[in-house]
Design an enzyme around this catalytic site. Structure first.
Site, PDB file in Angstrom:
ATOM      1  CG  HIS A  82      -1.941   1.049   1.458  1.00 31.63           C
ATOM      2  ND1 HIS A  82      -2.040   1.970   2.379  1.00 31.63           N
ATOM      3  CD2 HIS A  82      -2.967   1.859   0.456  1.00 31.63           C
ATOM      4  CE1 HIS A  82      -2.893   2.563   2.025  1.00 31.63           C
ATOM      5  NE2 HIS A  82      -2.842   2.818   1.139  1.00 31.63           N
TER       6      HIS A  82
ATOM      7  CG  HIS B 183      -1.521   9.032   0.006  1.00 39.22           C
ATOM      8  ND1 HIS B 183      -2.434   9.727   1.445  1.00 39.22           N
ATOM      9  CD2 HIS B 183      -2.976   7.389  -0.120  1.00 39.22           C
ATOM     10  CE1 HIS B 183      -3.699   9.334   1.106  1.00 39.22           C
ATOM     11  NE2 HIS B 183      -3.758   7.593   0.354  1.00 39.22           N
TER      12      HIS B 183
END
Length: 273
Positions: free
Chosen positions: A5, A41
């Site tokens: 992730h 992100h």
């Protein structure tokens, strides 16, 4: 499938592969013109992770091209899938179309430039079914540039936990009936029920289903949660700690039933025990 992730810089690519991941999720951010700019992100993100590590998108793709190309001195045979989370929520419809075109261009320029020697499969993961202009832009550019052969390596995912009937209707409108991964999940900071996940698995296994080939859960850290997800029948789990997933797969209950996917396993084919 062990999906690392938020693998948004090159150092993390190697770390996750070293710890057992066979898939990597990267977050792709776009500029105001709809051009892919960084693997980044940003805040907020999962608990106990750094939210601000990044790389330029072109440099990132050049690196994963090298490590997923057989014969390259940097080749890592364990890397078989890239899950590209497309950070599209700030883009308007015309920018979404441009973003799709740009991703096709950049994949051709930086990943498939050796006539497709780099072998990783790619799941293009969109936040919402309202962003289908991205898909139209991507497909139109792929076809106008004669890149259709790479469709064999491309899959799709809507990751916003939207209604599964609405997602199916969207795929029907787009005439997409294969290469579909369905995600369900929430940040590791929060708990989430499993009703929708279980519904997705039931739909995947329904005879005649065309709209879910694989189901994955994100993002899970606890070994007990990994076990629970495997017991429910997921195809993959997106994790922050790949080695924990590896340890669960070594347990006798799971080692006789599951194994880590390899390149020979078709990521678009529903597994039938």
């Amino acid at each position: 499938w062990i999906m690392g992730h938020m693998v948004d810089d090159i150092a993390m690519v190697d770390d996750f592969l070293d710890n057992g991941a066979n898939g990597l999720e990267l977050d792709i951010s776009f500029d105001s013109n709809g051009k892919a700019e960084y693997t980044y992100h940003g805040t907020p993100c999962d608990c106990f992770r750094s939210c601000t590590r990044y790389e330029s998108f072109d440099k990132y793709m050049e690196y994963v091209r090298e490590i997923s190309t057989p014969g390259n001195q940097k080749f890592r045979k364990s890397l078989i899938m890239l899950i590209m989370y497309l950070k599209l929520n700030s883009l308007y419809a015309n920018q979404l179309y441009t973003a799709g075109s740009d991703i096709a261009d950049q994949l051709a320029r930086h990943y498939w430039k050796d006539d497709g020697a780099a072998r990783a499969y790619m799941v293009l993961s969109l936040p919402s079914i309202t962003q289908t202009e991205f898909i139209r832009g991507f497909k139109n550019r792929m076809e106008s540039q004669g890149l259709q052969k790479y469709y064999a390596k491309i899959g799709w995912d809507f990751t916003g936990n939207e209604d599964l009937d609405d997602i199916e209707a969207t795929y029907k409108k787009l005439n997409i009936t294969e290469h579909i991964w369905q995600s369900d999940g929430i940040t590791n900071c929060l708990n989430r029920g499993t009703d929708r996940l279980e519904d997705a698995i039931r739909r995947r296994d329904k005879p005649g289903n065309k709209y879910i080939n694989k189901v994955y859960l994100w993002s899970i850290d606890k070994m007990s949660s990994i076990r629970d997800a495997l017991d429910k029948g997921v195809d993959g789990i997106m994790v922050n700690y790949a080695d924990r997933f590896i340890d669960v797969l070594k347990e006798s209950k799971y080692s006789s039933k599951y194994r880590l996917a390899t390149y020979e396993d078709n990521p678009w084919e529903t597994f039938r025990p």
